[in-house]
Design an enzyme around this catalytic site. Structure first.
Site, PDB file in Angstrom:
ATOM      1  N   GLY A  17       0.813  -1.208   0.000  1.00 57.98           N
ATOM      2  CA  GLY A  17       0.000   0.000   0.000  1.00 57.98           C
ATOM      3  C   GLY A  17       0.847   1.258   0.000  1.00 57.98           C
ATOM      4  O   GLY A  17       0.461   2.287   0.555  1.00 57.98           O
ATOM      5  N   GLY A  23       1.169   4.472   3.694  1.00 52.01           N
ATOM      6  CA  GLY A  23       2.263   3.687   3.121  1.00 52.01           C
ATOM      7  C   GLY A  23       3.295   4.559   2.440  1.00 52.01           C
ATOM      8  O   GLY A  23       4.512   4.364   2.596  1.00 52.01           O
ATOM      9  N   TYR A 160     -15.727  -3.079   6.542  1.00 56.48           N
ATOM     10  CA  TYR A 160     -14.366  -2.602   6.815  1.00 56.48           C
ATOM     11  C   TYR A 160     -14.004  -2.840   8.281  1.00 56.48           C
ATOM     12  O   TYR A 160     -12.916  -3.335   8.601  1.00 56.48           O
ATOM     13  CB  TYR A 160     -14.266  -1.121   6.473  1.00 56.48           C
ATOM     14  CG  TYR A 160     -12.917  -0.501   6.756  1.00 56.48           C
ATOM     15  CD1 TYR A 160     -11.867  -0.647   5.861  1.00 56.48           C
ATOM     16  CD2 TYR A 160     -12.697   0.244   7.919  1.00 56.48           C
ATOM     17  CE1 TYR A 160     -10.620  -0.081   6.117  1.00 56.48           C
ATOM     18  CE2 TYR A 160     -11.465   0.812   8.181  1.00 56.48           C
ATOM     19  CZ  TYR A 160     -10.433   0.648   7.276  1.00 56.48           C
ATOM     20  OH  TYR A 160      -9.199   1.206   7.537  1.00 56.48           O
TER      21      TYR A 160
END
Length: 335
Positions: A17, A23, A160
């Site tokens: 990511g 990231g 999520y």
């Protein structure tokens, strides 16, 4: 088992990511501090630009396009890091996608996709890293990105939230198994609060507006600092931002208080009806390369995070956070 992790300047770090948000901020900061950085994400073009930028600034980086939902691509990422730098010392699982939807309106396909990327992608990365660490038999760090919703649920992001709960369970269980085997592997779960990244710019929405997170937003560099602290210091978990640091313990002490609070929320607390996502990343690759959202509202400092990453203040922080959670629980119980 006692062991010490290497300083960043002597490390190679793999980051999934890595083409945007947390990231990307972590990759840039690690390279600035002397680490070799291996970046992985789906957007190969963005990765190439980022590597060129890091090298232009004097850093050392390499990248490979990777969709973490495919185990073979994650294994190829590990091999690439070994071939390019001779191995790696830290692996950061940061890749993730989002979905803004009620549970009832979430399709089975979307629910599966959330878990394929967020959970199974992290599992594939964790196991690939552990296999390499076992072979090298040197102090190493596995760092997994959970969320404040690893500890408390979030309406309109149920799938999520479920993936982040699963990540916490996997990370905690894997840590104990590695401890049983007396392997010199530090396993850390990072739990960010709301972070100003392109996450909501790219999260699919079924609710007529893009998602937004309640509470203060923090800059991705705040999370990057926590990640790199964990790369050099053994740490079980780090809650980034006040919401995660206080909300997590409060959720454990008084879950009914959290549920009662969320029950009273209108959808406009979690949905920005004035904007829509620029791209939806659930199935397609959005244009990447940015650390922050298009609004850029994140705070650059978190006191609760700073005290967790200062060994002298960690105990005091734990006591303060526990006291704050206890006070919060008592107040909610009175309501």
């Amino acid at each position: 088992m006692s062991f010490h992790l290497s300083p960043l300047s002597e490390q190679t770090i793999v980051i999934t990511g890595a083409s945007s948000g947390i990231g990307l901020a972590t990759a840039r900061l690690a390279a600035e501090r002397g680490a070799n950085v291996v970046l992985a994400a789906r957007d190969g073009a963005a990765l190439a630009r980022i590597v060129e930028e890091i090298e232009r600034e004097g850093g050392s980086a390499a990248a490979i396009a990777t969709d973490v939902s495919f185990e073979e691509q994650v294994e190829a990422l590990a091999r690439f890091a070994v071939e390019r730098f001779g191995g790696f010392h830290t692996w950061v699982n940061d890749a993730g996608v989002g979905l803004i939807s009620t549970a009832e309106d979430t399709t089975s396909a979307d629910h599966h996709r959330i878990f394929e990327v967020n959970y199974f992608g992290l599992v594939y990365g964790s196991l690939a890293a552990v296999r390499h660490f076992r072979e090298e038999n040197r102090p190493s760090a596995l760092i997994n990105l959970g969320s404040v919703v690893s500890d408390i649920p979030q309406i309109l992001s149920v799938a999520y939230s479920a993936s982040k709960h699963a990540i916490k369970g996997f990370t905690d269980g894997l840590r104990v198994e590695l401890m049983q085997k007396a392997l010199p592997i530090s396993v850390t779960l990072i739990k960010p609060s709301a972070i100003d990244t392109p996450f909501f710019d790219h999260a699919k929405t079924n609710l007529g507006g893009m998602g937004k997170a309640p509470g203060p937003n923090y800059a991705p560099e705040v999370v990057a600092e926590a990640i790199l602290y964990a790369a050099e210091h053994r740490q079980r978990d780090i809650a980034v931002g006040a919401t995660a640091a206080i909300g997590g313990p409060l959720g454990a002490l008084a879950p009914a208080a959290i549920e009662g609070q969320q029950k009273s929320w209108g959808y406009d607390k979690l949905i920005d009806y004035g904007h829509m996502p620029e791209d939806e990343s659930l199935y397609v690759v959005p244009e990447e390369g940015h650390e922050r959202s298009r609004f850029g509202r994140g705070r650059g400092f978190s006191l609760t995070t700073a005290v967790q990453t200062n060994t002298v203040l960690t105990l005091g922080a734990a006591l303060l956070i526990g006291a704050a959670a206890a006070i919060g629980a008592e107040r909610w119980s009175r309501r």
